[in-house]
Design an enzyme around this catalytic site. Structure first.
Site, PDB file in Angstrom:
ATOM      1  N   ARG A 168       0.863  -1.186   0.000  1.00 53.13           N
ATOM      2  CA  ARG A 168       0.000   0.000   0.000  1.00 53.13           C
ATOM      3  C   ARG A 168       0.902   1.241   0.000  1.00 53.13           C
ATOM      4  O   ARG A 168       1.998   1.217   0.593  1.00 53.13           O
ATOM      5  CB  ARG A 168      -0.876   0.030   1.250  1.00 53.13           C
ATOM      6  CG  ARG A 168      -2.035  -0.951   1.216  1.00 53.13           C
ATOM      7  CD  ARG A 168      -3.114  -0.512   0.213  1.00 53.13           C
ATOM      8  NE  ARG A 168      -4.291  -1.341   0.222  1.00 53.13           N
ATOM      9  CZ  ARG A 168      -4.562  -2.296  -0.687  1.00 53.13           C
ATOM     10  NH1 ARG A 168      -3.720  -2.555  -1.664  1.00 53.13           N
ATOM     11  NH2 ARG A 168      -5.687  -2.975  -0.615  1.00 53.13           N
TER      12      ARG A 168
ATOM     13  N   HIS B 245      -1.420   0.377 -10.045  1.00 51.87           N
ATOM     14  CA  HIS B 245      -2.069  -0.585  -9.116  1.00 51.87           C
ATOM     15  C   HIS B 245      -2.630  -1.784  -9.907  1.00 51.87           C
ATOM     16  O   HIS B 245      -3.801  -2.127  -9.783  1.00 51.87           O
ATOM     17  CB  HIS B 245      -3.186   0.118  -8.327  1.00 51.87           C
ATOM     18  CG  HIS B 245      -3.533  -0.596  -7.043  1.00 51.87           C
ATOM     19  ND1 HIS B 245      -3.817   0.056  -5.872  1.00 51.87           N
ATOM     20  CD2 HIS B 245      -3.663  -1.916  -6.752  1.00 51.87           C
ATOM     21  CE1 HIS B 245      -4.112  -0.809  -4.923  1.00 51.87           C
ATOM     22  NE2 HIS B 245      -4.015  -2.030  -5.440  1.00 51.87           N
TER      23      HIS B 245
HETATM   24  C1  OXD Z   1      -6.341  -5.710  -3.164  1.00 53.41           C
HETATM   25  C2  OXD Z   1      -5.566  -4.934  -4.139  1.00 53.41           C
HETATM   26  O1  OXD Z   1      -6.489  -5.309  -2.015  1.00 53.41           O
HETATM   27  O2  OXD Z   1      -5.622  -5.242  -5.348  1.00 53.41           O
HETATM   28  O3  OXD Z   1      -6.823  -6.788  -3.543  1.00 53.41           O
HETATM   29  O4  OXD Z   1      -4.881  -3.984  -3.767  1.00 53.41           O
END
Ligand code: OXD
Length: 318
Positions: A233, A281
Site C-alpha cells: 500500500r 495498481h
Molecule cells: C487488493 C488490491 O487489495 O488489489 O486486492 O490492492
C-alpha cells in the site's frame, strides 16, 4: 410453500461499478442472497451486508443493521479506516489464489527486469550497441519478501522455484514452511530478511505498525544499490526517506505499483524519475468468479448465523 429465507446486501464503491465488473448477479442461486446498488435499496434497515471497494467515508451511515462489510480485494485497510463503519461490524476479504499467482508474476517480472538489466538492454538496442552485461547466479542473489500472507507465500514460492535465495519476513513462523526458503519472525524480522538483500518486495498488510515501514532504516539493511518492489500500500512508503535512499545510491530504483494518492497526481515527482518503474495498481486483481463465489458463501454463512470463514481479525488489521 414456505419461502426461502434471503439476505440482502448493498454494493458500495466510490470508484467502480462492482456489479458489472465482477459480474455480481446471484439470480441463478435460488436468490437466497440479493445484492443491490444503493439506489435500489428502498429500506436500508433490511441490508445486512455490504460488498465494497474504496467506499465513501459516509457510505455505511445509511445502513443501521449492517453485520458484515466485505472487500472485493485482499486489502481491508480502507474498510478498517472508514469512519462510518461501526466497530462491531465483521470485515471480510477475498482470498483468491489466482490473485496471488498474478502478484507473483508481477514480482518475478520486476525482479528479472532489474537483475538482468533489461532497461539498459533497451537503451543499448535503441543505440544499436551489442554489449553483454555481467549477471550473478540466482542462488547467490538474496531477495527479501516482506509479508507471508497469501501473496507473500506465492511470491516466495515462485522466486524459490527460480533458484533465488529468498528470505521472508513474517509475523510468526509459518505452519507449512516452503523448502529452501528462510523465514524470519518476531521483532527483528524485517531487518534480518532485508540484510544484504539485493531486492525487497513489500506485500505487508497496511496497519498502524506497518505504516511508513519502508523507511531509511529498512533501506540501509539492504545491499547497496538495491531495488524496491512496492506492491503493498502507498502508506507503507516513507517518501522522504525513499528520495534520500535513491539520491545516495543505497537504492538503485524501484518498481512502484501503489501510492498514497491514487491515481498518482500528474504533478507528483515520481512520474519523471527515470529510476522508477510506475504501474497503476495492476500488480494483481481478484478473479470475478472467485469474488462472486466468496461473497455468496460469506453471505450464506451470515444467514446461517455462522462467522464467515473469510472474516479478518480487526485487531491485527488483516
Ligand atoms: C487488493 C488490491 O487489495 O488489489 O486486492 O490492492
Amino acid at each position: 410453500m414456505e419461502q426461502a429465507e434471503t439476505i440482502d446486501g448493498v454494493l458500495l464503491s466510490s470508484t467502480m461499478d462492482l456489479k458489472s465488473f465482477y459480474g455480481l448477479d446471484f439470480k441463478g442461486s435460488g436468490r437466497q442472497v440479493r445484492l443491490l446498488d444503493p439506489e435500489e435499496v428502498s429500506d436500508p434497515a433490511t441490508i445486512r451486508f455490504a460488498v465494497c471497494w474504496l467506499p465513501d467515508d459516509d457510505a455505511f451511515a445509511r445502513y443501521p443493521n449492517l453485520e458484515m462489510a466485505m472487500s472485493v480485494g485482499a486489502g481491508v485497510d480502507a474498510l478498517i479506516a472508514n469512519p462510518s463503519l461501526a466497530g462491531e461490524t465483521l470485515i471480510c476479504r477475498v482470498r483468491d489464489p489466482h490473485q496471488a499467482d498474478l502478484m507473483a508474476g508481477y514480482a518475478a517480472h520486476e525482479v528479472l527486469h532489474f537483475l538482468r538489466s533489461f532497461t539498459q538492454m533497451k537503451d543499448q538496442q535503441n543505440a544499436r550497441v551489442w554489449n553483454p552485461l555481467p549477471m550473478s547466479p540466482p542462488k547467490k542473489t538474496r531477495i527479501a519478501v516482506l509479508g507471508n500472507g497469501t501473496m507473500g507465500a506465492a511470491i516466495a514460492r515462485a522466486l524459490g522455484a527460480m533458484g533465488f535465495s529468498v528470505a521472508v519476513a513474517c509475523r510468526s513462523e509459518p505452519a507449512e514452511p516452503l523448502a529452501g526458503i528462510s523465514y524470519h519472525s518476531g521483532s527483528g524480522a524485517l531487518d534480518l530478511a532485508c540484510r544484504d538483500s539485493r531486492i525487497a518486495i513489500n506485500v505487508l498488510p497496511l496497519t498502524n505498525e506497518t505504516e511508513n515501514i519502508l523507511n531509511g532504516r529498512l533501506f540501509n539493511q539492504l545491499a547497496p544499490g538495491a531495488w524496491l518492489i512496492q506492491i503493498g500500500r502507498g502508506e507503507h512508503l516513507h517518501e522522504a526517506d525513499f528520495a534520500a535512499a535513491l539520491d545516495s545510491g543505497q537504492l538503485a530504483g524501484a518498481s512502484l505499483d501503489v501510492f498514497r494518492e491514487e491515481p498518482l497526481p500528474e504533478s507528483h515527482p515520481f512520474w519523471e524519475d527515470a529510476r522508477l518503474r510506475i504501474t497503476p495498481h495492476i500488480a494483481s486483481d481478484s478473479t470475478p468468479s472467485v469474488v462472486a463465489e466468496q461473497i455468496h458463501a460469506s453471505a450464506v454463512e451470515l444467514l446461517q448465523g455462522r462467522r464467515p470463514r473469510l472474516a479478518i481479525d480487526r485487531h491485527q488489521g488483516y
